[in-house]
Design a protein around this motif. Structure first.
Motif, short mmCIF file in Angstrom:
data_model
loop_
_atom_site.label_atom_id
_atom_site.label_comp_id
_atom_site.label_asym_id
_atom_site.label_seq_id
_atom_site.Cartn_x
_atom_site.Cartn_y
_atom_site.Cartn_z
N SER A 1 -44.30 -56.22 33.51
CA SER A 1 -43.43 -55.15 33.98
C SER A 1 -42.20 -55.03 33.09
CB SER A 1 -43.00 -55.41 35.43
OG SER A 1 -44.06 -55.16 36.31
N MET A 2 -41.70 -56.19 32.64
CA MET A 2 -40.53 -56.18 31.77
C MET A 2 -40.79 -55.37 30.51
SD MET A 2 -38.67 -59.45 29.95
CE MET A 2 -40.16 -59.79 28.98
N GLN A 3 -41.95 -55.55 29.92
CA GLN A 3 -42.30 -54.80 28.71
C GLN A 3 -42.49 -53.32 29.01
OE1 GLN A 3 -45.71 -57.24 27.81
NE2 GLN A 3 -44.65 -58.34 26.18
N MET A 4 -43.13 -53.02 30.14
CA MET A 4 -43.36 -51.63 30.51
C MET A 4 -42.06 -50.89 30.79
SD MET A 4 -46.59 -50.85 30.41
CE MET A 4 -46.68 -49.41 31.47
N ASP A 5 -41.08 -51.60 31.35
CA ASP A 5 -39.84 -50.96 31.76
C ASP A 5 -38.86 -50.74 30.61
OD1 ASP A 5 -40.72 -50.80 34.36
OD2 ASP A 5 -39.75 -52.66 34.99
N GLN A 6 -39.12 -51.33 29.47
CA GLN A 6 -38.24 -51.17 28.32
C GLN A 6 -38.81 -50.12 27.38
OE1 GLN A 6 -38.06 -55.19 26.82
NE2 GLN A 6 -36.48 -55.81 28.27
N MET B 1 -49.15 -69.25 31.91
CA MET B 1 -49.53 -68.77 30.59
C MET B 1 -48.94 -67.42 30.24
SD MET B 1 -53.51 -70.06 30.30
CE MET B 1 -53.59 -69.64 28.56
N THR B 2 -48.33 -66.75 31.20
CA THR B 2 -47.73 -65.44 30.96
C THR B 2 -46.40 -65.37 31.70
OG1 THR B 2 -49.22 -64.70 32.75
CG2 THR B 2 -49.84 -64.10 30.49
N PHE B 3 -45.37 -65.97 31.13
CA PHE B 3 -44.08 -66.09 31.80
C PHE B 3 -43.46 -64.72 32.11
CE2 PHE B 3 -39.46 -66.38 31.75
CZ PHE B 3 -39.24 -67.36 32.71
N GLY B 4 -43.50 -63.80 31.15
CA GLY B 4 -42.95 -62.46 31.38
C GLY B 4 -41.49 -62.50 31.77
N GLY B 5 -41.17 -61.90 32.91
CA GLY B 5 -39.80 -61.93 33.42
C GLY B 5 -39.53 -63.14 34.28
N GLU C 1 -46.92 -59.54 39.51
CA GLU C 1 -46.30 -59.22 38.23
C GLU C 1 -44.83 -59.03 38.57
OE1 GLU C 1 -47.01 -56.20 34.48
OE2 GLU C 1 -48.08 -55.90 36.34
N ASP C 2 -43.96 -59.24 37.58
CA ASP C 2 -42.54 -59.28 37.85
C ASP C 2 -42.10 -58.07 38.66
OD1 ASP C 2 -42.31 -60.25 34.44
OD2 ASP C 2 -42.69 -61.49 36.19
#
Length: 346
Positions: A118-123, A39-43, A13-14
Motif C-alpha cells: 500500500s505504501m508503494q501504491m499510495d506514493q 518477507m515483505t515488511f512494506g510499511g 496489507e498496510d
C-alpha cells in the motif's frame, strides 16, 4: 497465547484489515512462534502487529525497497533491536541470512505478503498507481539498481508484439494487442513517461462507454488500464520468478514444524503459490503459466526440490484458502482479492 475472533485486527496489507474468524485462527499458529521472518515488511503493518502480540518475539524484516527498510530500521530502534532489517529481494534472502550466521531450518515462522505494498501504491512518485500522476517508474527496488529498466523504458522501447505478450502473460489482458498497438502509436508522437499519460493512452484505445465498464469484486467500475499496470509492474520487477525464489527460500529457512503463511492478491500469484505447496514442478515458469496442471500429479502435498536430497511436505492448517468476508471487503476494498494460505513444514 491464543488468538480468537474479534480480539485483534490483523493487517493483510498496510492499512488494510482482514477480519475473518478463520484468518484469526490460522494466524494464531504463526504468531505463537519465537523467530518470525516477515518477507515483505512494506510499511511495517504485519511486523507491528506481531510485536504487539508477542513481547518476546524476534522478527527478521525483509524488503527490496530501501524506503521500507528505513522504516524497519526506525522500528528496530523503538523495539530494542527485536527487529532485524534486511534489504534485498527474495532471491537474495539465503545469502543475507548466511551473512547473519542464521542457518537453514532455524526459523519458526514465515509470512509472505506478495505483490505491491500500500505504501508503494499510495506514493504517486513511485509510478505504481494509475489514479495518481507520477513518473512511469514501478521499480520496487527504487534507485538500488540505476541500470534496471523502469516501466517507461518498457513501453517506449519494446515492439508491439513484445508488449502484447507482456500484457497477456502478466495482466491476463484479453485486449492486449489493441492496447499494445495504441501504446506504439502514441509513443511515436511523444514518449510515454507519466502514469496518467499511459492510462489515457490505454483508455483511448476503447470506446468511452467501455473505459469503466469492467467491474471489481464489489461491482464497482474498474479502469480499463488496471491490468496493463499490473502486467508492467510484474514484468519490471520480475515478480513471479522472485515469488518462486521466495517460496523456495521460505522452505529452506523454516524448521520442521515451522509455519508458513502466504497472502496473494491476483490469480497469477495464487496459482503459483498453490501449485508450489501442492508439489508441482515449477522449474519452468513460462510453461507453468500457460499449460494446464499435470493431471498425473498426485494429491499428496510433497515438494521434491532437486537441490535437496530429502522431500519436504506441507500440511495445510486449513483445508480451504482463506478469503475476506463481504463486510471486510466493503470496509477495506483493497483486500477484496486477498487469499491466505497457511501451512506447516514437515
Amino acid at each position: 497465547m491464543e488468538l480468537t475472533a474479534r480480539q485483534e485486527t490483523w493487517e493483510v496489507e498496510d492499512g488494510m484489515n482482514f477480519v475473518s474468524d478463520t484468518a484469526y485462527l490460522s494466524l494464531s499458529y504463526l504468531f505463537l512462534q519465537k523467530v518470525v521472518l516477515d518477507m515483505t515488511f512494506g510499511g511495517g503493518g504485519h511486523t507491528k502487529a506481531i510485536l504487539n502480540m508477542i513481547p518476546e518475539v524476534s522478527i527478521l524484516a525483509l524488503d527490496r525497497d530501501p524506503t521500507a527498510i528505513s522504516l524497519a530500521q526506525q522500528l528496530a530502534k523503538e523495539h530494542s533491536d527485536r527487529v532485524k532489517p534486511l534489504l534485498g529481494r527474495f532471491s537474495e534472502l539465503e545469502v543475507l541470512l548466511s551473512n547473519m550466521n542464521i542457518k537453514a531450518g532455524s526459523i519458526d515462522a514465515v509470512l509472505l505478503d506478495a505483490g505491491c505494498s500500500s505504501m508503494q501504491m499510495d506514493q504517486g512518485e513511485r509510478g505504481f498507481s494509475l489514479s495518481k500522476d507520477g513518473p512511469l517508474d514501478m521499480r520496487m527496488d527504487g534507485e538500488r539498481y540505476p541500470d534496471m529498466p523502469c516501466a517507461a523504458d518498457v513501453v517506449n522501447t519494446l515492439d508491439q508484439q513484445a508488449l502484447a505478450s507482456i500484457l497477456t502473460a502478466y495482466g491476463e489482458e484479453r485486449h492486449a494487442r489493441k492496447i499494445a498497438s495504441a501504446i506504439v502509436e502514441a509513443r511515436r508522437v511523444n514518449p510515454i513517461t507519466r502514469t496518467q499519460q499511459l492510462a489515457s493512452v490505454v483508455a483511448g484505445s476503447f470506446p468511452p462507454a467501455v473505459i469503466y465498464a469492467r467491474k471489481d469484486r464489489l461491482h464497482r467500475p474498474a479502469h480499463v488500464a488496471t491490468k496493463t499496470f499490473q502486467a508492467l509492474r510484474i514484468f519490471v520487477n520480475d515478480e513471479l520468478n522472485e515469488l518462486h525464489a521466495g517460496l523456495r527460500a521460505a522452505q529452506s529457512v523454516l524448521r520442521p514444524g515451522g509455519r508458513f503463511c502466504v497472502i496473494t492478491f491476483h490469480s497469477l500469484e495464487d496459482r503459483l503459490v498453490k501449485r508450489f505447496l501442492q508439489g508441482d514442478d515449477l522449474s519452468n515458469l513460462d510453461q507453468y503459466h500457460f499449460s494446464p496442471r499435470n493431471q498425473s500429479a498426485g494429491k499428496k502435498k510433497v515438494v521434491d526440490e532437486k537441490r535437496n536430497e530429502g522431500k519436504v511436505c506441507w500440511i495445510p492448517l486449513r483445508r480451504k484458502v482463506i478469503i475476506p468476508e463481504k463486510d471486510d471487503v466493503k470496509e477495506n476494498p483493497r483486500g477484496r482479492s486477498a487469499k491466505l494460505r497457511a501451512v506447516v513444514r514437515q
